[in-house]
Design an enzyme around this catalytic site. Structure first.
Site, PDB file in Angstrom:
ATOM      1  N   GLN A  42       1.503   3.539   2.068  1.00  0.00           N
ATOM      2  CA  GLN A  42       2.306   3.723   3.281  1.00  0.00           C
ATOM      3  C   GLN A  42       2.746   2.370   3.844  1.00  0.00           C
ATOM      4  O   GLN A  42       2.718   2.144   5.057  1.00  0.00           O
ATOM      5  CB  GLN A  42       1.529   4.529   4.316  1.00  0.00           C
ATOM      6  CG  GLN A  42       1.438   6.003   4.007  1.00  0.00           C
ATOM      7  CD  GLN A  42       2.794   6.692   4.074  1.00  0.00           C
ATOM      8  OE1 GLN A  42       3.658   6.318   4.842  1.00  0.00           O
ATOM      9  NE2 GLN A  42       2.971   7.720   3.251  1.00  0.00           N
ATOM     10  N   SER A  43       3.181   1.486   2.981  1.00  0.00           N
ATOM     11  CA  SER A  43       3.544   0.130   3.387  1.00  0.00           C
ATOM     12  C   SER A  43       4.780   0.106   4.279  1.00  0.00           C
ATOM     13  O   SER A  43       5.854   0.583   3.907  1.00  0.00           O
ATOM     14  CB  SER A  43       3.808  -0.716   2.136  1.00  0.00           C
ATOM     15  OG  SER A  43       4.423  -1.940   2.476  1.00  0.00           O
ATOM     16  N   ASN A  44       4.628  -0.492   5.461  1.00  0.00           N
ATOM     17  CA  ASN A  44       5.770  -0.725   6.340  1.00  0.00           C
ATOM     18  C   ASN A  44       6.715  -1.766   5.734  1.00  0.00           C
ATOM     19  O   ASN A  44       7.937  -1.662   5.838  1.00  0.00           O
ATOM     20  CB  ASN A  44       5.292  -1.207   7.708  1.00  0.00           C
ATOM     21  CG  ASN A  44       4.496  -0.157   8.439  1.00  0.00           C
ATOM     22  OD1 ASN A  44       4.972   0.945   8.691  1.00  0.00           O
ATOM     23  ND2 ASN A  44       3.259  -0.487   8.781  1.00  0.00           N
ATOM     24  N   ALA A  85       0.842  -1.191   0.000  1.00  0.00           N
ATOM     25  CA  ALA A  85       0.000   0.000   0.000  1.00  0.00           C
ATOM     26  C   ALA A  85       0.881   1.246   0.000  1.00  0.00           C
ATOM     27  O   ALA A  85       2.099   1.174   0.194  1.00  0.00           O
ATOM     28  CB  ALA A  85      -0.914  -0.009   1.226  1.00  0.00           C
ATOM     29  N   CYS A 104       7.301  -2.359   2.594  1.00  0.00           N
ATOM     30  CA  CYS A 104       8.112  -1.759   1.536  1.00  0.00           C
ATOM     31  C   CYS A 104       9.225  -0.907   2.130  1.00  0.00           C
ATOM     32  O   CYS A 104      10.385  -0.962   1.675  1.00  0.00           O
ATOM     33  CB  CYS A 104       7.223  -0.925   0.614  1.00  0.00           C
ATOM     34  SG  CYS A 104       6.202  -1.917  -0.508  1.00  0.00           S
TER      35      CYS A 104
END
Length: 332
Positions: free
Chosen positions: A72-74, A70, A76
């Protein structure tokens, strides 16, 4: 069970196990497993998965990492940090559009950029994970054709290899509980892509098979589902956990009856905040000095507090919440 498996040292382990403030509307004792303090790239549960995923990538001769998430992917953000640590090029396929004007990234996107990742925005909605995975496969083929030897990681790092991280975490947690002379009634955590859940169940099954725990004494593993797929049974958690056990060389299987996913706390959809989640975010900060985010760990904590208020546990019970991190999203 883990010593002979490819593993890149990325996380600061073991993470602390701390007591929390008394829960509202429950006398059960709450402990917090501080996996927000795994160190790598701002911390979070993905560091544990990435140790095994990146170990596998390096053994395979990879020169680059690709993953999806997403906006705001943690996951990633932490993959970007792992690539920076290991000298691997990182490509992130993200939902949503590129920030305008350029250079205005916030939260996890800002950190991913600082770690040197290349960002590929798809325009996809936050919950359209299938579209992200199609883009990942296409970019993997492209980079392979360019000779970059990509190692492609599905959303959340939720493969059997990634699940090894939380099988090892389960053993680490039981070590800490035994040292504190307490065995929790339940381990509660947030689940979206299923890898943390599968790993914990694999670790539980392995310790039961070894005789260290029994089915009666082993804590329940309770997932608070924050994505529609995992609430609907996708992926197959038992199948994924059994794949983790195979990699560990453990002949045990996970009992499907031990799989619990509570989907009542998701709200309208993944990444859509809820009133209960926001109340949990506030309680964590005001009562404990803990930072939890609105998309992931805040919703998971709201599920734990809700179950406690419903009387799931008594004053004699110890409950562990695995704090999977995510604080950078608070600054988005």
């Amino acid at each position: 069970m883990f010593d002979d498996l490819p593993r890149a040292p990325l996380a600061t382990l073991p993470t602390p196990l701390e007591t929390a403030a008394p829960m509202p509307n429950s006398a059960a004792r709450l402990w917090v497993k501080r996996d927000d303090l795994t160190g790598l790239g701002g911390g979070g549960n993905k560091a544990r998965k990435l140790e095994f995923l990146c170990g596998d990538a390096l053994e395979a001769g990879a020169r680059s990492l690709i993953t999806v998430g997403a906006a705001q992917s943690n996951h990633c953000r932490m993959t970007a940090a792992a690539g920076a640590r290991l000298g691997l090029e990182v490509h992130l396929i993200l939902s949503g559009d590129a920030p305008e004007p350029p250079g205005t990234e916030t939260g996890n996107q800002l950190l991913s950029k600082m770690f040197g990742a290349q960002m590929h925005y798809t325009g996809a909605a936050e919950s359209h994970w299938g579209q992200l995975e199609i883009a990942r496969e296409a970019l993997t083929d492209q980079l392979a054709g360019e000779g970059l030897a990509p190692y492609s990681i599905p959303i959340g790092g939720s493969t059997a290899v990634g699940g090894l991280g939380y099988a090892a975490a389960f053993v680490e947690l039981i070590d800490q509980c035994e040292a504190a002379d307490r065995m929790p009634s339940a381990i509660v955590f947030t689940s979206s892509s299923g890898g943390t859940h599968a790993g914990l169940l694999a670790g539980r099954a392995a310790l039961i098979a070894s005789g260290r725990l029994t089915a009666d004494t082993a804590p329940d593993v309770v997932a608070i589902g924050v994505a529609k797929g995992v609430v609907m049974g996708l992926p197959d958690i038992a199948e994924l956990a059994d794949g983790v056990l195979d990699l560990m060389g453990v002949a045990a299987r996970v009992d499907p009856n031990d799989i619990e996913v509570d989907g009542r706390w998701i709200g309208d959809d993944y990444a859509v905040p809820t009133a209960a989640g926001d109340a949990a975010v506030e309680w964590a900060a005001m009562a404990n000095g803990l930072l939890v985010d609105r998309t992931y760990s805040g919703k998971g904590l709201s599920g734990l507090l809700g179950l406690a208020a419903e009387g799931r546990w008594s004053a004699d019970d110890d409950v562990v919440f695995i704090h999977t991190g995510g604080w950078p999203a608070l600054f988005a």
